[in-house]
Design a protein around this motif. Structure first.
Motif, mmCIF file in Angstrom:
data_model
loop_
_atom_site.group_PDB
_atom_site.id
_atom_site.type_symbol
_atom_site.label_atom_id
_atom_site.label_comp_id
_atom_site.label_asym_id
_atom_site.label_seq_id
_atom_site.Cartn_x
_atom_site.Cartn_y
_atom_site.Cartn_z
ATOM 1 N N ASP A 26 0.849 -1.188 0.000
ATOM 2 C CA ASP A 26 0.000 0.000 0.000
ATOM 3 C C ASP A 26 0.888 1.242 0.000
ATOM 4 N N ALA A 29 0.234 3.900 2.759
ATOM 5 C CA ALA A 29 0.283 3.537 4.178
ATOM 6 C C ALA A 29 1.119 4.556 4.945
ATOM 7 N N GLN A 35 2.627 -1.663 7.677
ATOM 8 C CA GLN A 35 1.658 -2.179 6.716
ATOM 9 C C GLN A 35 2.098 -3.556 6.224
ATOM 10 N N GLU A 38 1.376 -6.114 9.003
ATOM 11 C CA GLU A 38 -0.047 -6.432 9.063
ATOM 12 C C GLU A 38 -0.461 -7.324 7.894
#
Length: 157
Positions: A26, A29, A35, A38
């Motif tokens: 992303d 982010a 990110q 996650e």
């Protein structure tokens, strides 16, 4: 996305065991490292980010857990220098040959002195950028240290 990068080639040449893992990167982010952690379903302490800094005007590479910040004072002390500062993104890209968000400490265009956060060596396996946005290497952090010729130091703020 190619799963072969200069980073994977460098580790293969050195005989270092690793696996390659992709995730949905992303670009918007707030924290690329968090990110990635996650998206991979991993604790941020095991997903290491690669930063480029300047120590007394010379480039250095810094590898630390994605949820931590580097202490410039501790970084300078670890290398026996006086002062350290983050490298400008364009300079980091030019020096490493990688794009920000995909900078790997392995297979950089020019190998520079590297420091890895001491606490990261306590993890059995860590993730480190494979040289492409959305691509991570999973390996033993001690193998990463050996491959990079990195010093291990407490460099987080």
């Amino acid at each position: 996305m190619s799963r072969t990068t200069r980073a994977t080639q460098a580790l293969t040449r050195l005989g270092i065991a690793f696996t390659v893992h992709s995730y949905a990167y992303d670009p918007d982010a707030a924290s690329i490292g968090l990110q990635a952690a996650e998206a991979l379903g991993e604790d941020p302490s095991r997903v290491l980010k690669t930063l480029m800094a300047e120590l007394d005007g010379r480039p250095v590479c810094v590898v630390l857990p994605s949820h931590r910040e580097v202490s410039m004072k501790k970084l300078a002390a670890a290398f026996g220098g006086k002062s350290a500062a983050m490298m400008k993104p364009a300079d980091a890209e030019r020096l490493t040959g990688y794009h920000v968000g995909g900078i790997s400490p392995f297979g950089q265009k020019k190998q520079v002195p590297t420091a890895i956060e001491l606490a990261a060596l306590d993890e059995p396996l860590v993730y480190i950028n494979a040289g492409q946005r959305g691509l991570q290497l999973r390996l033993d952090p001690k193998d990463a240290q050996r491959a990079l010729g990195a010093i291990a130091a407490a460099i987080v703020a």
